[in-house]
Scaffold this active site. Sequence first.
Site, PDB file in Angstrom:
ATOM      1  CG  ASP A 334      -0.155   0.051   2.530  1.00 40.19           C
ATOM      2  OD1 ASP A 334       0.907  -0.625   2.613  1.00 40.19           O
ATOM      3  OD2 ASP A 334      -0.595   0.732   3.469  1.00 40.19           O
ATOM      4  CD  GLU A 335      -0.856   4.710   3.034  1.00 40.42           C
ATOM      5  OE1 GLU A 335      -1.791   5.466   3.350  1.00 40.42           O
ATOM      6  OE2 GLU A 335      -0.062   4.233   3.872  1.00 40.42           O
TER       7      GLU A 335
END
Length: 529
Positions: A334-335
């Site tokens: 993620d991210e």
Amino acid sequence: MREHHRTPRLLGTLLLVAAAGFSVVGSAPAAAAKTASPLGRIVPAPASVDPGGSPYRITRDTRIRVDDSREVRQVGEYLAGILRPSTGYRLPVGSQGGGGIRLRLGDRSSGDEGYRLDSGRNGVTITAAEPAGLFHGVQTLRQLLPAAVEKNSVQPGPWLVAGGTIKDTPRYGYRGAMLDVSRHFFDVGQVKRYIDELALYKVNKLHLHLSDDQGWRIAVDDWPRLAAYGGSTQVGGGRGGFYTKAQYTEIVRYAASRYLEVVPEIDMPGHTNAALASYAELNCDGTAPPLYTGTEVGFSSLCVDKPVTYDFVDDVIRELAALTPGRYLHIGGDEAHSTSHADYVTFMDRVQPVVAKYGKTVIGWHQLTGATPAKGALAQYWGLDDTSAAEKAQVVKAAQNGTGLVLSPADRIYLDMKYTADTPLGQDWAGLVEVRRAYDWDPGTYLAGAPGSSIRGVEAPLWTETIVTGADLDHMAFPRLPGVAELGWSPTSTHDWDTYKVRLAAQGPRWEARGIRYYRSPQVPWPGA
């Protein structure tokens, strides 16, 4: 059969009447402690409840009879360990003797985790196909007893179990909770306490977020500075910490004794500053950044083009997989804002086969669906109700192509979200999440277009940017965590806020007996409120 099915709706309606201050014919408030708790007042709600007949009373003559197998005996000893301090009774555990409490393997119709509980004047029998089912049945039994059963000193009783039959099996096979030990470190004892709290509500997965920008929390023999240096701090600059291999193994063993599978996560290619600070060669420019103690995200990335990156990944996954008997290994994903899309796809294409090489199944955050999820992989969705249609469509398309989904919508079941604007702990970037909001949604219909068969379950993450102590964990997890557990376990026919909130309220005294400092939401009719 339907004519024997009694959902908690009717029982909950009766409980609402009681909560409003009215008495039932033939009973009085002063006698409430002397009567058995209603058979259906359980969280998570059982699949089928058929109340009736005389209650069973646990006395000093009660024995716990178990099948002659190590696993069943261990469940029996676990039950005895719960009951002995508060009742003061010996409660011997053995394969001989009649009456009392019986734990037996038998009925195969309940699946690997389901059980049947029969209670009457002569005793309580829990039957299951597997020891995990017996263990879950024990959690139901303890909720049928007075809340004082959770105390560590002798209480007056009486210890009554309502008469009738519960037949129960989970809706989903994946019912998880995530604990972020990277932003703030939690030691083995604190993790064990959380495991015990999860087990009470039939949660069966403990996802440990073991690495992030602020700290690396697991020893890796081939890369020792990861833990020694990368694990030396945490958010705000505290001293951090890490688990030795022996300590991690102890967490895994303890979780298994409560029928929870540990899912370890090494987040990559982003959220990697602790690793980058520990080894300069993992950086594209060969320069190690300083350790990081803030809370911003998206600024770090492993160097996708360097061969050493994949040596590092292989070593870490190999060592972690060897310590983890469970099926899954979480690779984050993620991210990764500092990684180009092309590099992200390249990285995931290289890393997922490494997980398979060491015998594990990939889980990644739902951004993994922007690459090509490996066959059998699970994507953990953490978007919001109003996440863009394009992002949801990407996840749904992956699900239609065979990727399983674990649902963790941040504005529903991120346990680090504030309850209200006045909540002193937690964050609000995903919104405010009161108890009803966390409970009142259906995983089966949440992502329109995702096949029902693709939904493997739910998981409640607890990120710890603002969470420092065990008391902080308790306050943010309770009372929302039991609702998430119910979403994962109970059939949709039982899903009703008005009855759930009454069953939830009955858990308050139990938490108080266990020393859990929970948030007394005004949405819940707590006893004495």
